[in-house]
Design an enzyme around this catalytic site. Structure first.
Site, short mmCIF file in Angstrom:
data_model
loop_
_atom_site.label_atom_id
_atom_site.label_comp_id
_atom_site.label_asym_id
_atom_site.label_seq_id
_atom_site.Cartn_x
_atom_site.Cartn_y
_atom_site.Cartn_z
N ARG A 113 13.35 4.42 12.47
CA ARG A 113 12.19 5.30 12.42
C ARG A 113 11.32 5.10 13.67
NH1 ARG A 113 9.39 4.77 6.80
NH2 ARG A 113 8.32 6.61 7.67
N GLU A 131 12.41 -9.66 2.29
CA GLU A 131 11.67 -8.47 2.75
C GLU A 131 12.49 -7.23 2.38
OE1 GLU A 131 10.79 -8.50 6.95
OE2 GLU A 131 10.35 -6.35 6.96
N ALA A 149 3.13 -0.74 4.87
CA ALA A 149 2.67 -0.75 6.26
C ALA A 149 2.14 -2.12 6.69
CB ALA A 149 1.59 0.32 6.46
N ASN A 192 8.05 -5.73 -0.78
CA ASN A 192 7.96 -4.51 0.02
C ASN A 192 6.49 -4.40 0.42
OD1 ASN A 192 7.84 -2.06 1.26
ND2 ASN A 192 9.04 -0.97 -0.29
N PRO A 232 0.80 -1.23 0.00
CA PRO A 232 0.00 0.00 0.00
C PRO A 232 0.83 1.28 0.00
CG PRO A 232 -0.07 -1.06 2.14
CD PRO A 232 0.57 -2.04 1.20
N ASN A 233 0.33 2.23 -0.76
CA ASN A 233 0.87 3.59 -0.86
C ASN A 233 2.16 3.69 -1.66
OD1 ASN A 233 -1.23 4.78 0.81
ND2 ASN A 233 -0.27 3.66 2.51
N ASP A 238 1.45 -15.53 7.01
CA ASP A 238 0.96 -16.90 6.79
C ASP A 238 1.04 -17.28 5.31
OD1 ASP A 238 0.42 -17.32 9.45
OD2 ASP A 238 -1.75 -17.04 9.29
N ARG A 278 7.48 0.72 13.54
CA ARG A 278 8.01 0.19 12.29
C ARG A 278 9.11 -0.85 12.50
NH1 ARG A 278 5.67 3.51 8.27
NH2 ARG A 278 5.27 5.58 9.10
N TYR A 288 11.36 8.47 1.40
CA TYR A 288 11.30 7.39 0.41
C TYR A 288 12.04 7.69 -0.89
CZ TYR A 288 7.83 5.66 3.69
OH TYR A 288 7.21 5.23 4.84
N ARG A 292 5.38 10.95 -2.46
CA ARG A 292 5.10 10.60 -1.07
C ARG A 292 6.36 10.76 -0.21
NH1 ARG A 292 4.62 4.49 1.33
NH2 ARG A 292 4.03 5.08 3.44
N HIS A 298 12.57 -2.82 2.10
CA HIS A 298 12.02 -1.50 2.41
C HIS A 298 12.97 -0.44 1.87
CE1 HIS A 298 9.16 -3.34 5.11
NE2 HIS A 298 10.15 -4.08 5.58
N LEU A 299 12.38 0.64 1.38
CA LEU A 299 13.20 1.77 0.92
C LEU A 299 13.89 2.43 2.10
CD1 LEU A 299 10.27 2.85 -1.24
CD2 LEU A 299 12.52 2.66 -2.27
N SER A 300 13.13 2.67 3.15
CA SER A 300 13.67 3.36 4.33
C SER A 300 14.24 2.35 5.32
CB SER A 300 12.57 4.18 5.00
OG SER A 300 11.54 3.32 5.47
N HIS A 329 4.02 -4.33 9.22
CA HIS A 329 3.94 -4.15 10.67
C HIS A 329 2.63 -4.65 11.26
CE1 HIS A 329 7.25 -1.64 9.42
NE2 HIS A 329 6.43 -0.80 8.80
C1 DQA Z 1 8.20 0.99 3.70
C2 DQA Z 1 8.32 1.19 5.22
C3 DQA Z 1 6.98 1.03 5.88
O1 DQA Z 1 7.09 1.25 7.28
C4 DQA Z 1 5.97 2.02 5.32
O2 DQA Z 1 4.71 1.81 5.90
C5 DQA Z 1 5.91 1.98 3.84
C6 DQA Z 1 7.15 1.88 3.08
C7 DQA Z 1 9.54 1.32 2.99
O3 DQA Z 1 9.69 0.90 1.84
O4 DQA Z 1 10.39 2.00 3.56
O5 DQA Z 1 4.84 2.14 3.25
O6 DQA Z 1 7.90 -0.37 3.44
#
Ligand code: DQA
Length: 144
Positions: free
Chosen positions: A107, A98, A77, A74, A10-11, A87, A111, A23, A18, A100-102, A80
């Site tokens: 943080r 797994e 959210a 990725n 998501p997002n 599952d 997270r 990011y 964003r 993540h950009l950040s 978390h």
């Molecule tokens: C994220 C980190 C997550 O905590 C956040 O909710 C995201 C992006 C990242 O790529 O850094 O949507 O997965």
């Protein structure tokens, strides 16, 4: 030919605009192009997907059994919060990284908790868009 699923949650469709200070300014389409070029140079296929819906992500992970040797995830959210994604990864038994950009560990406290961390090969975080080709390399090293 080896095929990998690169699944974004998501997002992440909003990347570029964003919170670029967190990011980066690279759009998801640009990240996809980066992944395609990198995958091609290694002779692997990728399917690049994004969904804002947890159930749809579960469906895509299930469907990966038919066609993908590995998953780069990725989960945004849902990382978390989602026992369902954890599952799903455990159920399909496809090696998953797994991503993540950040740097989620640097943080907010919420997270730091990843439900999917315990069912993946490992985690790559904090390298921005460059993390995607790094994850492809790590997956290929694992599959070799
Ligand atoms: C994220 C980190 C997550 O905590 C956040 O909710 C995201 C992006 C990242 O790529 O850094 O949507 O997965």
């Amino acid at each position: 030919m080896t095929s990998l699923l690169i699944l974004n949650g998501p997002n992440l469709n909003l990347l570029g605009t964003r919170q670029p200070e967190i990011y980066g300014a690279t759009t998801l389409a640009e990240i996809e192009a980066l992944c395609r070029t990198h995958a091609k140079s290694h002779g692997v296929e990728i399917v690049f997907a994004q969904s804002n819906h947890e159930g749809e992500m579960v469906d895509l992970i299930h469907a990966a059994r038919e066609s993908h040797a590995g998953i780069i995830l990725n989960a945004g959210a849902y990382t978390h919060t989602s026992i369902a994604l954890m599952d799903a990864i455990q159920s399909v038994e496809i090696p998953t990284i797994e991503l993540h950009l950040s740097n989620i560990h640097a943080r907010e406290k919420f997270r730091k908790k990843s439900f999917i961390a315990k069912v993946v090969l490992g985690q790559i975080c904090g390298f921005g868009a460059a993390g995607y080709p790094l994850a492809i390399d790590a997956m290929l090293a694992h599959l070799r």
